[in-house]
Design an enzyme around this catalytic site. Structure first.
Site, PDB file in Angstrom:
ATOM      1  N   SER A 116      -3.513 -61.111  24.736  1.00  0.00           N
ATOM      2  CA  SER A 116      -2.460 -60.154  25.357  1.00  0.00           C
ATOM      3  C   SER A 116      -3.589 -59.973  26.845  1.00  0.00           C
ATOM      4  O   SER A 116      -3.444 -60.811  27.839  1.00  0.00           O
ATOM      5  CB  SER A 116      -2.733 -58.627  24.619  1.00  0.00           C
ATOM      6  OG  SER A 116      -1.930 -57.804  25.072  1.00  0.00           O
ATOM      7  N   GLU A 253       6.042 -61.103  16.969  1.00  0.00           N
ATOM      8  CA  GLU A 253       5.355 -60.390  18.073  1.00  0.00           C
ATOM      9  C   GLU A 253       5.905 -59.779  19.329  1.00  0.00           C
ATOM     10  O   GLU A 253       7.244 -59.981  19.218  1.00  0.00           O
ATOM     11  CB  GLU A 253       3.998 -60.967  18.495  1.00  0.00           C
ATOM     12  CG  GLU A 253       4.444 -62.344  19.380  1.00  0.00           C
ATOM     13  CD  GLU A 253       3.121 -62.408  20.522  1.00  0.00           C
ATOM     14  OE1 GLU A 253       2.844 -61.462  21.365  1.00  0.00           O
ATOM     15  OE2 GLU A 253       2.310 -63.266  20.106  1.00  0.00           O
ATOM     16  N   HIS A 280       1.466 -59.755  17.085  1.00  0.00           N
ATOM     17  CA  HIS A 280       0.531 -59.815  18.510  1.00  0.00           C
ATOM     18  C   HIS A 280      -0.927 -60.134  18.153  1.00  0.00           C
ATOM     19  O   HIS A 280      -1.588 -60.916  19.327  1.00  0.00           O
ATOM     20  CB  HIS A 280       0.605 -58.594  19.171  1.00  0.00           C
ATOM     21  CG  HIS A 280       0.174 -58.377  20.516  1.00  0.00           C
ATOM     22  ND1 HIS A 280       0.716 -59.371  21.221  1.00  0.00           N
ATOM     23  CD2 HIS A 280      -0.498 -57.608  21.372  1.00  0.00           C
ATOM     24  CE1 HIS A 280       0.161 -59.334  22.654  1.00  0.00           C
ATOM     25  NE2 HIS A 280      -0.612 -58.096  22.778  1.00  0.00           N
TER      26      HIS A 280
END
Length: 308
Positions: A116, A253, A280
């Site tokens: 991320s 995700e 995610h």
């Protein structure tokens, strides 16, 4: 190649700015992997078993983790001081922090993985400091935030009813993010697309999110971007990433897979893979597939056998 074994476990390092960062090393071998967490303002915990997971794949790797400045186990500056916030809540600070951690740990010609927000740092690091890398792994991060926002809104409209979406948008317009009904809808989205599995091992009695850092870059939750990430667009720089690169996304995700595929076309030496049943945090949701992809990538690079 001479094997270089670092001290196992936790080491506190002192940055040149005087702040302290929590670091931890797991695993053995002469391959080094530095792991960057997301958030920003999250922490290292979903990387804790990475060395063990790679060993299951037959690959011995020394995995180095750290909590970025402001995160749970590291020093937390007083961001209410405007001068401190201005100095440390920037892309440049967190990018150069990665390089300073590398230097303080004494590693070079290593692999860098980031999830991320950490995947944004990997993109920037590989473009600026790529000479130090053997390979880069971008986990669940796009190069263009507008495409993420479009994707997240589509997910919200698919999963929730029109009335529920309208309610969320009204709460967001009012800035009333603590509204319990609103938070219940955020939980539904989190359960489906962010944290599909919630292992007890990394749960806490209170939130460990560094909200000052998260708020400055992201906002109040994963589904509304109000901070500095609103301007994130690294697409024109992807051509500057010269090292072998793995792009890995969960199949369920928040990040759009189409953008990941586009990135793989723009990064010169890259491979795109997905993890079934993964959200995610697909390194947790489906560890065997996630780490098979990661081990295969590292092994291919080590054996000079990497191709997209």
């Amino acid at each position: 190649m001479e094997e270089f074994f670092m001290k196992q476990g936790t080491t506190i390092i002192t940055l040149d700015n005087g702040y302290h960062l929590w670091t931890n090393t797991q695993g053995t071998g002469d391959i080094h992997l530095l792991a960057l967490h997301g958030g920003p303002g999250g922490n290292h915990e979903y990387w804790e078993d990475t060395a063990k997971q790679l060993a299951k794949q037959g690959l011995n790797v020394q995995v180095h983790m750290y909590d970025q400045l402001g995160s749970w186990y590291s020093d937390q500056p007083d961001y209410s001081d405007p001068e401190i916030a201005k100095k440390y809540l920037t892309y440049d600070y967190f990018l150069d922090e990665v390089e300073e951690v590398r230097q303080k740990l004494g590693i070079d010609k290593f692999y860098l993985i980031g999830q991320s927000w950490g995947g944004a740092l990997v993109q920037m690091y590989a473009a600026k400091y790529g000479d130090h890398l053997k390979g880069a792994i971008i986990s669940s991060m796009v190069d263009n935030i507008d495409e993420y926002v479009e994707s997240i809104n589509h997910i919200r409209e698919t999963v929730l009813s029109a009335d529920q979406v309208a309610y969320m948008k009204q709460v967001e317009a009012d800035g009333n993010y603590d509204d319990p009904k609103y938070q219940s809808y955020v939980d539904i989205l989190n359960d489906g697309y962010v944290d599909r599995k919630k292992p007890a091992a990394i749960s806490h009695l209170i939130s460990t999110m560094a909200t000052d850092v998260y708020g400055a870059f992201q906002g109040d939750n994963e589904f509304v971007i109000k901070g500095k990430l609103k301007e994130w667009n690294f697409r024109s720089h992807l051509k500057d990433i010269k090292v072998p690169t793995l792009l890995t996304f969960g199949e369920h995700e928040t990040m759009p897979l189409a953008t990941g595929k586009k990135m793989a076309e723009l990064i010169p030496h890259s491979r795109f893979v997905t993890t079934p049943e993964g959200g995610h945090h697909h390194m947790i949701d489906n560890a065997p597939v996630y780490y098979d992809h990661l081990a295969t990538f590292i092994r291919d690079v080590e054996n000079d056998n990497f191709n997209a």
